[in-house]
Motif scaffolding. Structure first.
Motif, PDB file in Angstrom:
ATOM      1  N   SER A  96       3.155   0.041   3.188  1.00 43.83           N
ATOM      2  CA  SER A  96       2.968   1.505   3.903  1.00 43.83           C
ATOM      3  C   SER A  96       2.030   0.907   4.935  1.00 43.83           C
ATOM      4  O   SER A  96       0.844   0.572   4.806  1.00 43.83           O
ATOM      5  CB  SER A  96       2.883   2.347   3.202  1.00 43.83           C
ATOM      6  OG  SER A  96       3.763   2.631   2.340  1.00 43.83           O
ATOM      7  N   ALA A 101       4.363   4.848  15.174  1.00 41.75           N
ATOM      8  CA  ALA A 101       5.812   4.329  14.810  1.00 41.75           C
ATOM      9  C   ALA A 101       6.412   3.413  15.794  1.00 41.75           C
ATOM     10  O   ALA A 101       6.081   3.422  17.089  1.00 41.75           O
ATOM     11  CB  ALA A 101       6.695   5.593  14.759  1.00 41.75           C
ATOM     12  N   ALA A 104       8.894   4.864  18.073  1.00 46.19           N
ATOM     13  CA  ALA A 104       8.746   6.044  18.620  1.00 46.19           C
ATOM     14  C   ALA A 104       8.515   5.940  20.140  1.00 46.19           C
ATOM     15  O   ALA A 104       8.074   5.223  20.648  1.00 46.19           O
ATOM     16  CB  ALA A 104       7.278   6.519  17.975  1.00 46.19           C
ATOM     17  N   SER A 110       2.384   7.804  12.783  1.00 44.74           N
ATOM     18  CA  SER A 110       3.170   8.184  11.666  1.00 44.74           C
ATOM     19  C   SER A 110       3.059   7.125  10.639  1.00 44.74           C
ATOM     20  O   SER A 110       2.228   6.097  10.622  1.00 44.74           O
ATOM     21  CB  SER A 110       4.871   8.282  12.158  1.00 44.74           C
ATOM     22  OG  SER A 110       5.097   7.127  12.363  1.00 44.74           O
ATOM     23  N   ALA A 112       4.802   4.236   8.669  1.00 43.57           N
ATOM     24  CA  ALA A 112       5.818   3.349   8.738  1.00 43.57           C
ATOM     25  C   ALA A 112       5.882   2.495   7.423  1.00 43.57           C
ATOM     26  O   ALA A 112       4.880   2.384   6.537  1.00 43.57           O
ATOM     27  CB  ALA A 112       5.761   2.630   9.930  1.00 43.57           C
ATOM     28  N   ARG A 113       7.133   1.790   7.292  1.00 49.41           N
ATOM     29  CA  ARG A 113       7.235   0.911   6.222  1.00 49.41           C
ATOM     30  C   ARG A 113       7.480  -0.622   6.813  1.00 49.41           C
ATOM     31  O   ARG A 113       8.691  -0.403   7.418  1.00 49.41           O
ATOM     32  CB  ARG A 113       8.386   1.479   5.282  1.00 49.41           C
ATOM     33  CG  ARG A 113       8.548   0.669   3.952  1.00 49.41           C
ATOM     34  CD  ARG A 113       7.435   1.087   3.095  1.00 49.41           C
ATOM     35  NE  ARG A 113       7.598   0.315   1.738  1.00 49.41           N
ATOM     36  CZ  ARG A 113       6.545   0.354   0.610  1.00 49.41           C
ATOM     37  NH1 ARG A 113       5.539   0.940   0.890  1.00 49.41           N
ATOM     38  NH2 ARG A 113       7.071  -0.213  -0.487  1.00 49.41           N
ATOM     39  N   SER A 129      10.665   3.238  10.817  1.00 48.69           N
ATOM     40  CA  SER A 129       9.389   4.268  11.728  1.00 48.69           C
ATOM     41  C   SER A 129       9.201   5.302  10.549  1.00 48.69           C
ATOM     42  O   SER A 129       8.066   6.210  10.758  1.00 48.69           O
ATOM     43  CB  SER A 129       9.819   4.794  12.788  1.00 48.69           C
ATOM     44  OG  SER A 129      11.122   5.456  12.501  1.00 48.69           O
ATOM     45  N   HIS A 130       9.760   5.409   9.436  1.00 54.98           N
ATOM     46  CA  HIS A 130       9.564   6.634   8.406  1.00 54.98           C
ATOM     47  C   HIS A 130       9.438   5.809   7.011  1.00 54.98           C
ATOM     48  O   HIS A 130      10.501   5.145   6.574  1.00 54.98           O
ATOM     49  CB  HIS A 130      10.466   7.713   8.243  1.00 54.98           C
ATOM     50  CG  HIS A 130      10.406   8.474   9.453  1.00 54.98           C
ATOM     51  ND1 HIS A 130      11.284   8.014  10.715  1.00 54.98           N
ATOM     52  CD2 HIS A 130       9.613   9.609   9.939  1.00 54.98           C
ATOM     53  CE1 HIS A 130      10.976   9.003  11.670  1.00 54.98           C
ATOM     54  NE2 HIS A 130      10.209   9.751  11.542  1.00 54.98           N
ATOM     55  N   ASP A 132       9.263   7.103   4.017  1.00 54.31           N
ATOM     56  CA  ASP A 132      10.170   7.906   2.970  1.00 54.31           C
ATOM     57  C   ASP A 132      11.433   8.091   3.590  1.00 54.31           C
ATOM     58  O   ASP A 132      11.963   7.884   4.725  1.00 54.31           O
ATOM     59  CB  ASP A 132       9.452   9.463   3.053  1.00 54.31           C
ATOM     60  CG  ASP A 132       7.944   9.309   2.562  1.00 54.31           C
ATOM     61  OD1 ASP A 132       7.767   8.321   1.689  1.00 54.31           O
ATOM     62  OD2 ASP A 132       7.195  10.133   2.756  1.00 54.31           O
ATOM     63  N   ARG A 135      16.256   5.377   5.357  1.00 50.12           N
ATOM     64  CA  ARG A 135      16.588   4.849   6.916  1.00 50.12           C
ATOM     65  C   ARG A 135      16.067   3.455   7.161  1.00 50.12           C
ATOM     66  O   ARG A 135      14.859   3.069   6.540  1.00 50.12           O
ATOM     67  CB  ARG A 135      15.829   5.899   8.041  1.00 50.12           C
ATOM     68  CG  ARG A 135      15.917   5.385   9.392  1.00 50.12           C
ATOM     69  CD  ARG A 135      15.083   6.463  10.309  1.00 50.12           C
ATOM     70  NE  ARG A 135      15.167   5.709  11.714  1.00 50.12           N
ATOM     71  CZ  ARG A 135      14.710   6.395  12.705  1.00 50.12           C
ATOM     72  NH1 ARG A 135      13.733   7.400  12.443  1.00 50.12           N
ATOM     73  NH2 ARG A 135      14.666   5.904  13.854  1.00 50.12           N
TER      74      ARG A 135
END
Length: 214
Positions: A96, A101, A104, A110, A112-113, A129-130, A132, A135
């Motif tokens: 993480s 992002a 973005a 934000s 990101a993963r 970009s998220h 959690d 996605r």
């Protein structure tokens, strides 16, 4: 009669002409060989400089990613979680990362993963970009022409291990070492600190902070 003999003596014999042509051929061949060697050397130098530039960009990207790694697990859609930092599952390492992002349209930070993995001879960086949810992230080819890529991770107690299965899902490794082997057998070893909280150990891991390819 004397004048005729003198004219003959002032000319070149067939043997002398052949010797002259042979010497001229040797000089020409040496010149061509030298020019070709110079051209080949320039091509090799250009290729090496290009490879070094690619490795430098790769090193800077990995260093920037790992410097912003955070001890925050990722939550999946079904309610389960993934550790903040993990290896395996077909990837070299996944973590993480806090920051803007990757896809973005604003500059708002934000979570990101990020995942790095080897796909054939290509090193791929996947960025979601998220952190959690389910996605999927966008993929980018960072370098090609690799035969192998391996990682080692440094534990908080100073030991090294080849995988990362932390008991605490919030635990980050202290440092990461990545070894890249090209298809022609050259090795590049790069070392990085993981997470901003590890700045305090730079004096102990000075070579890890540099992220140089050697």
């Amino acid at each position: 009669m004397a004048d005729s003999r003198t004219a003959v003596r002032n000319g070149f014999t067939l043997v002398e002409m052949l010797v002259a042509l042979f010497v001229f051929g040797l000089i020409s061949a040496a010149g061509v060989t030298l020019l070709r060697s110079t051209a080949d050397s320039q091509i090799q130098l250009r290729d090496r400089l290009g490879e070094r530039a690619t490795l430098s960009r790769l090193s800077n990207l990995i260093e920037a990613d790992l410097a912003q790694a955070v001890p925050r697990p990722a939550r999946l859609e079904g309610g389960s979680t993934r550790p903040a930092f993990e290896t395996g599952d077909g990837r070299l390492f996944t973590f993480s990362r806090i920051g803007v992002a990757p896809d973005a349209v604003t500059t708002q930070p934000s979570l990101a993963r990020i995942a790095y993995h080897l796909d054939g001879s290509r090193l791929i960086r996947s960025a979601a970009s998220h952190a959690d949810g389910s996605r999927s992230g966008s993929d980018a080819v960072l370098i090609e022409g690799l035969r192998q890529a391996t990682v080692r991770l440094r534990e908080p107690n100073g030991g090294w291990r080849n995988d990362w299965t932390a008991v605490d899902a919030d635990t980050l490794p202290r440092a990461l070492e990545i070894l890249l082997t090209t298809q022609d057998g050259r090795n590049y070893r790069m070392l990085y600190l993981v997470g901003a909280g590890n700045d305090q150990v730079k004096s102990e891991d000075e070579e890890a902070a540099s992220g140089q390819a050697i």
